[in-house]
Design a protein around this motif. Structure first.
Motif, PDB file in Angstrom:
ATOM      1  N   SER A   1       2.670   7.764   5.816  1.00  0.00           N
ATOM      2  CA  SER A   1       2.894   8.243   4.447  1.00  0.00           C
ATOM      3  C   SER A   1       4.228   7.747   3.901  1.00  0.00           C
ATOM      4  O   SER A   1       5.237   7.718   4.604  1.00  0.00           O
ATOM      5  N   ASP A   2       4.219   7.373   2.636  1.00  0.00           N
ATOM      6  CA  ASP A   2       5.449   6.992   1.939  1.00  0.00           C
ATOM      7  C   ASP A   2       6.068   8.186   1.226  1.00  0.00           C
ATOM      8  O   ASP A   2       7.284   8.274   1.076  1.00  0.00           O
ATOM      9  N   LEU A   3       5.230   9.102   0.773  1.00  0.00           N
ATOM     10  CA  LEU A   3       5.681  10.290   0.044  1.00  0.00           C
ATOM     11  C   LEU A   3       4.870  11.483   0.501  1.00  0.00           C
ATOM     12  O   LEU A   3       3.636  11.432   0.517  1.00  0.00           O
ATOM     13  N   VAL A   4       5.567  12.555   0.875  1.00  0.00           N
ATOM     14  CA  VAL A   4       4.919  13.801   1.270  1.00  0.00           C
ATOM     15  C   VAL A   4       5.345  14.885   0.280  1.00  0.00           C
ATOM     16  O   VAL A   4       6.546  15.101   0.078  1.00  0.00           O
ATOM     17  N   ILE A   5       4.361  15.550  -0.321  1.00  0.00           N
ATOM     18  CA  ILE A   5       4.642  16.629  -1.274  1.00  0.00           C
ATOM     19  C   ILE A   5       4.140  17.926  -0.656  1.00  0.00           C
ATOM     20  O   ILE A   5       3.003  17.995  -0.174  1.00  0.00           O
ATOM     21  N   ILE A   6       4.981  18.966  -0.691  1.00  0.00           N
ATOM     22  CA  ILE A   6       4.665  20.194   0.031  1.00  0.00           C
ATOM     23  C   ILE A   6       4.656  21.416  -0.894  1.00  0.00           C
ATOM     24  O   ILE A   6       5.694  22.023  -1.158  1.00  0.00           O
TER      25      ILE A   6
ATOM     26  N   MET B   1       0.837  -1.197   0.000  1.00  0.00           N
ATOM     27  CA  MET B   1       0.000   0.000   0.000  1.00  0.00           C
ATOM     28  C   MET B   1       0.872   1.247   0.000  1.00  0.00           C
ATOM     29  O   MET B   1       1.739   1.406   0.853  1.00  0.00           O
ATOM     30  N   THR B   2       0.689   2.122  -0.957  1.00  0.00           N
ATOM     31  CA  THR B   2       1.476   3.342  -1.062  1.00  0.00           C
ATOM     32  C   THR B   2       0.586   4.533  -0.736  1.00  0.00           C
ATOM     33  O   THR B   2      -0.451   4.747  -1.363  1.00  0.00           O
ATOM     34  N   LYS B   3       1.023   5.326   0.262  1.00  0.00           N
ATOM     35  CA  LYS B   3       0.261   6.494   0.678  1.00  0.00           C
ATOM     36  C   LYS B   3       1.029   7.759   0.346  1.00  0.00           C
ATOM     37  O   LYS B   3       2.215   7.875   0.641  1.00  0.00           O
TER      38      LYS B   3
END
Length: 332
Positions: A71-76, A1-3
């Motif tokens: 979370s696996d990836l956080v975009i800001i 699962m990728t979040k």
């Protein structure tokens, strides 16, 4: 699962970026966070018939913690946009505090996530993020990247017409930073570069460096580069997601140089030093894979021509000031 979590999802960049990420086949969970309006954005996107689930969070009731958890990836893309007459440095006093607080959230609730920082000025906000993560003992240079992909996208687009090429087939390396004269597109590496006059090259470089102003002016103060920035951020996010799935790729990004466990870091520092200074961060093509940044592709700096060397000397001088500003914001 990728979040994937997007912080600033209700903003001008955040909304189209959230749409693009909702469409990505490798995303199982999409989490949206913002200080206002994000429930409406989430409700709208939740009607799209892709397989990823979606949740939206406001600050109340530990919303940031819930948005970031697992979370696996956080975009800001969070922060205020540029307005007419504003440079990226003018944004610093507002956006620095926003980025600092989000960095604390990531360090606390998603310490192993990959982080892509879009919030301007990237030359200063990425060092802020690094300092906060380091204070919490969770900084990994492979997992923190400043998004400079828009400079590559613009370079490809602007030069394509002059060379009679398709922009989608070009891959111009852009090095330095992500504001004004710190942006150095390396057009000399392109086949057909010799066809361009000095005046054409100068105009291309200036247009890439100040492409954001072009958009701000065209929108008559009603906005900045949001759609193209969302696309550029998504391009890098796509490569990170594919990396998590085992694929490898190369992209320019603003990365940390002072970790010799990164292949090419030492060589990059030495080459950057020839242009006038020692830097902690630098935008340069990097090899991406399952661990994030797996190598720094310093070879592009060995091939620059005399004109690009002069541009790099200017860029390095300004970058040192920008990076120090971000670092000092946290260190006091």
């Amino acid at each position: 699962m990728t979040k994937v979590t997007i912080c600033g999802a209700a903003g001008g960049i955040g909304q189209p970026l959230s749409l693009l990420v909702k469409l990505h086949p490798l995303v199982d969970q999409l989490s949206l966070f913002d200080v206002v309006n994000v429930p409406g954005v989430g409700a709208d996107l939740s009607h799209i018939d892709t397989d990823s689930s979606l949740e939206s969070f406001l600050p109340a009731d530990d919303g940031l913690a819930k948005a970031l958890k697992d979370s696996d990836l956080v975009i800001i893309p969070a922060g205020v946009p540029r307005k007419p007459g504003m440079s990226r440095d003018d944004l610093f006093n507002i956006n620095a505090g926003i980025v600092r607080d989000l960095a604390v959230g990531v360090a606390t609730h998603a310490p192993k996530a990959f982080v892509l920082v879009i919030s301007n000025p990237v030359n200063s906000t990425v060092p802020i993020f690094k300092e906060v993560l380091a204070k919490h003992g969770v900084f990994d240079p492979r997992r923190l990247l400043g998004v400079t992909t828009l400079d590559c996208v613009r370079s490809n687009t602007f030069v394509a017409g002059l060379l009679g090429a398709k922009a989608s087939k070009l891959d111009v390396a852009v090095v330095g930073g992500h504001s004004g004269e710190t942006i150095v597109p390396l057009f000399s590496s392109l086949p057909g570069y010799s066809k361009l006059s000095d005046a054409e090259v100068d105009a291309l470089v200036h247009r890439v460096q100040y492409g954001g102003d072009e958009v701000v002016q065209a929108k008559n103060g009603a906005g900045s580069a949001t759609l193209s920035m969302a696309y550029a951020g998504y391009k890098l996010a796509d490569q990170i997601l594919k990396g998590l799935n085992g694929e490898k790729s190369t992209s320019s990004a603003f990365v940390y140089l002072k970790d010799d466990s990164l292949s090419g870091a030492k060589e990059t520092r030495a080459l950057v030093g020839k242009f006038g200074g020692e830097l902690d961060f630098f935008a340069i093509p990097v090899g991406l894979g399952p661990k994030g940044v797996e190598s720094i592709e310093y070879g592009v700096l060995e091939k620059v021509n005399a004109k690009e060397e002069e541009l790099l000397k200017v860029a390095v001088g300004q970058l040192g000031v920008n990076i120090a500003k971000g670092t000092a914001f946290i260190k006091g």
